[in-house]
Design a protein around this motif. Sequence first.
Motif, PDB file in Angstrom:
ATOM      1  N   VAL A  51       0.866  -1.184   0.000  1.00  0.00           N
ATOM      2  CA  VAL A  51       0.000   0.000   0.000  1.00  0.00           C
ATOM      3  C   VAL A  51       0.900   1.231   0.000  1.00  0.00           C
ATOM      4  O   VAL A  51       2.048   1.167   0.450  1.00  0.00           O
ATOM      5  CB  VAL A  51      -0.938   0.028   1.231  1.00  0.00           C
ATOM      6  N   PRO A  52       0.428   2.351  -0.522  1.00  0.00           N
ATOM      7  CA  PRO A  52       1.243   3.565  -0.492  1.00  0.00           C
ATOM      8  C   PRO A  52       1.624   3.933   0.948  1.00  0.00           C
ATOM      9  O   PRO A  52       0.815   3.873   1.860  1.00  0.00           O
ATOM     10  CB  PRO A  52       0.314   4.623  -1.104  1.00  0.00           C
ATOM     11  N   GLY A  53       2.894   4.274   1.119  1.00  0.00           N
ATOM     12  CA  GLY A  53       3.411   4.630   2.433  1.00  0.00           C
ATOM     13  C   GLY A  53       4.182   3.514   3.098  1.00  0.00           C
ATOM     14  O   GLY A  53       4.861   3.750   4.095  1.00  0.00           O
ATOM     15  N   ALA A  54       4.126   2.303   2.572  1.00  0.00           N
ATOM     16  CA  ALA A  54       4.847   1.181   3.173  1.00  0.00           C
ATOM     17  C   ALA A  54       6.325   1.276   2.815  1.00  0.00           C
ATOM     18  O   ALA A  54       6.681   1.525   1.677  1.00  0.00           O
ATOM     19  CB  ALA A  54       4.272  -0.141   2.688  1.00  0.00           C
ATOM     20  N   LYS A  55       7.186   1.075   3.790  1.00  0.00           N
ATOM     21  CA  LYS A  55       8.630   1.086   3.559  1.00  0.00           C
ATOM     22  C   LYS A  55       9.054  -0.333   3.202  1.00  0.00           C
ATOM     23  O   LYS A  55       8.725  -1.282   3.903  1.00  0.00           O
ATOM     24  CB  LYS A  55       9.354   1.586   4.795  1.00  0.00           C
ATOM     25  N   VAL A  56       9.789  -0.467   2.088  1.00  0.00           N
ATOM     26  CA  VAL A  56      10.114  -1.782   1.546  1.00  0.00           C
ATOM     27  C   VAL A  56      11.594  -1.878   1.190  1.00  0.00           C
ATOM     28  O   VAL A  56      12.293  -0.869   1.086  1.00  0.00           O
ATOM     29  CB  VAL A  56       9.273  -2.084   0.280  1.00  0.00           C
ATOM     30  N   MET A  57      12.044  -3.130   1.013  1.00  0.00           N
ATOM     31  CA  MET A  57      13.352  -3.407   0.437  1.00  0.00           C
ATOM     32  C   MET A  57      13.123  -4.340  -0.745  1.00  0.00           C
ATOM     33  O   MET A  57      12.405  -5.332  -0.632  1.00  0.00           O
ATOM     34  CB  MET A  57      14.276  -4.090   1.440  1.00  0.00           C
ATOM     35  N   THR A  58      13.738  -4.033  -1.884  1.00  0.00           N
ATOM     36  CA  THR A  58      13.565  -4.851  -3.075  1.00  0.00           C
ATOM     37  C   THR A  58      14.515  -6.040  -3.038  1.00  0.00           C
ATOM     38  O   THR A  58      15.402  -6.122  -2.184  1.00  0.00           O
ATOM     39  CB  THR A  58      13.828  -4.024  -4.348  1.00  0.00           C
ATOM     40  N   ASN A  59      14.345  -6.954  -3.995  1.00  0.00           N
ATOM     41  CA  ASN A  59      15.214  -8.121  -4.080  1.00  0.00           C
ATOM     42  C   ASN A  59      16.662  -7.725  -4.330  1.00  0.00           C
ATOM     43  O   ASN A  59      17.574  -8.450  -3.950  1.00  0.00           O
ATOM     44  CB  ASN A  59      14.743  -9.052  -5.195  1.00  0.00           C
ATOM     45  N   SER A  60      16.889  -6.594  -4.968  1.00  0.00           N
ATOM     46  CA  SER A  60      18.251  -6.154  -5.257  1.00  0.00           C
ATOM     47  C   SER A  60      18.847  -5.324  -4.124  1.00  0.00           C
ATOM     48  O   SER A  60      19.962  -4.838  -4.242  1.00  0.00           O
ATOM     49  CB  SER A  60      18.276  -5.353  -6.556  1.00  0.00           C
ATOM     50  N   GLY A  61      18.119  -5.125  -3.020  1.00  0.00           N
ATOM     51  CA  GLY A  61      18.642  -4.431  -1.867  1.00  0.00           C
ATOM     52  C   GLY A  61      18.394  -2.938  -1.854  1.00  0.00           C
ATOM     53  O   GLY A  61      19.019  -2.216  -1.089  1.00  0.00           O
ATOM     54  N   ILE A  62      17.496  -2.453  -2.684  1.00  0.00           N
ATOM     55  CA  ILE A  62      17.177  -1.030  -2.735  1.00  0.00           C
ATOM     56  C   ILE A  62      16.062  -0.754  -1.736  1.00  0.00           C
ATOM     57  O   ILE A  62      15.025  -1.407  -1.759  1.00  0.00           O
ATOM     58  CB  ILE A  62      16.751  -0.610  -4.154  1.00  0.00           C
ATOM     59  N   TYR A  63      16.279   0.230  -0.861  1.00  0.00           N
ATOM     60  CA  TYR A  63      15.287   0.622   0.135  1.00  0.00           C
ATOM     61  C   TYR A  63      14.472   1.782  -0.413  1.00  0.00           C
ATOM     62  O   TYR A  63      15.007   2.663  -1.087  1.00  0.00           O
ATOM     63  CB  TYR A  63      15.959   1.056   1.438  1.00  0.00           C
ATOM     64  N   GLY A  64      13.174   1.786  -0.121  1.00  0.00           N
ATOM     65  CA  GLY A  64      12.336   2.878  -0.568  1.00  0.00           C
ATOM     66  C   GLY A  64      10.967   2.827   0.069  1.00  0.00           C
ATOM     67  O   GLY A  64      10.687   1.999   0.935  1.00  0.00           O
ATOM     68  N   THR A  65      10.123   3.740  -0.393  1.00  0.00           N
ATOM     69  CA  THR A  65       8.756   3.858   0.100  1.00  0.00           C
ATOM     70  C   THR A  65       7.804   3.695  -1.071  1.00  0.00           C
ATOM     71  O   THR A  65       8.002   4.298  -2.132  1.00  0.00           O
ATOM     72  CB  THR A  65       8.536   5.241   0.751  1.00  0.00           C
ATOM     73  N   VAL A  66       6.774   2.879  -0.900  1.00  0.00           N
ATOM     74  CA  VAL A  66       5.786   2.670  -1.961  1.00  0.00           C
ATOM     75  C   VAL A  66       4.991   3.960  -2.138  1.00  0.00           C
ATOM     76  O   VAL A  66       4.460   4.514  -1.178  1.00  0.00           O
ATOM     77  CB  VAL A  66       4.840   1.493  -1.614  1.00  0.00           C
ATOM     78  N   VAL A  67       4.938   4.432  -3.377  1.00  0.00           N
ATOM     79  CA  VAL A  67       4.201   5.653  -3.696  1.00  0.00           C
ATOM     80  C   VAL A  67       2.856   5.306  -4.316  1.00  0.00           C
ATOM     81  O   VAL A  67       1.848   5.934  -4.022  1.00  0.00           O
ATOM     82  CB  VAL A  67       5.018   6.545  -4.649  1.00  0.00           C
ATOM     83  N   GLY A  68       2.844   4.275  -5.151  1.00  0.00           N
ATOM     84  CA  GLY A  68       1.590   3.907  -5.800  1.00  0.00           C
ATOM     85  C   GLY A  68       1.611   2.477  -6.295  1.00  0.00           C
ATOM     86  O   GLY A  68       2.666   1.876  -6.467  1.00  0.00           O
ATOM     87  N   VAL A  69       0.425   1.940  -6.513  1.00  0.00           N
ATOM     88  CA  VAL A  69       0.253   0.583  -7.011  1.00  0.00           C
ATOM     89  C   VAL A  69      -0.824   0.640  -8.081  1.00  0.00           C
ATOM     90  O   VAL A  69      -1.863   1.262  -7.885  1.00  0.00           O
ATOM     91  CB  VAL A  69      -0.192  -0.379  -5.878  1.00  0.00           C
ATOM     92  N   ASP A  70      -0.568  -0.009  -9.232  1.00  0.00           N
ATOM     93  CA  ASP A  70      -1.625  -0.034 -10.239  1.00  0.00           C
ATOM     94  C   ASP A  70      -2.150  -1.449 -10.419  1.00  0.00           C
ATOM     95  O   ASP A  70      -1.682  -2.388  -9.784  1.00  0.00           O
ATOM     96  CB  ASP A  70      -1.157   0.577 -11.565  1.00  0.00           C
ATOM     97  N   ALA A  71      -3.146  -1.597 -11.281  1.00  0.00           N
ATOM     98  CA  ALA A  71      -3.859  -2.869 -11.420  1.00  0.00           C
ATOM     99  C   ALA A  71      -3.030  -3.952 -12.098  1.00  0.00           C
ATOM    100  O   ALA A  71      -3.371  -5.127 -12.016  1.00  0.00           O
ATOM    101  CB  ALA A  71      -5.150  -2.649 -12.207  1.00  0.00           C
ATOM    102  N   GLU A  72      -1.942  -3.589 -12.752  1.00  0.00           N
ATOM    103  CA  GLU A  72      -1.128  -4.571 -13.473  1.00  0.00           C
ATOM    104  C   GLU A  72       0.071  -5.043 -12.662  1.00  0.00           C
ATOM    105  O   GLU A  72       1.089  -5.421 -13.215  1.00  0.00           O
ATOM    106  CB  GLU A  72      -0.673  -3.967 -14.804  1.00  0.00           C
TER     107      GLU A  72
END
Length: 136
Positions: A51-72
């Motif tokens: 969901v927007p606002g969730a703090k995540v780490m990607t498989n490649s080790g990049i840290y960030g914050t989810v800004v948006g999610v689309d239907a695809e």
Amino acid sequence: MNPLVIAQAAGGGFNPSLILMVALFAVLIFMMFRGRKKQAAQQEKLKNNTVPGAKVMTNSGIYGTVVGVDAEDRVQVEVAPGVVLNLHRQAIATFLDKDAATPAASGEVAESTSTTETPEESLRRLNDEGKDERNA
């Protein structure tokens, strides 16, 4: 000829190795279904927590914050101010928040408050870091 010898030569009688093979096959089938069920539950959890606002780490080790999610199943992750990456939902490895952040009523990204943790909490967090369902 002895009837016992004839019965053994014909292959009749109790065979314990056959029961062992059937039991191992049943365990194998059980483990396969269990693994698929766990994987489906993990995918559902990933889908619900993205969901927007969730703090995540990607498989490649990049840290960030989810800004948006689309239907695809594309997720926009902000990794730095003004830098947004478009990723597939499955590229998210872990969620850094224990519970996913809910977007604010005004649509802004929720800010997390920094709190100091005790040394015991720090040790527990560092010990649990990097563990997931497979090696917990």
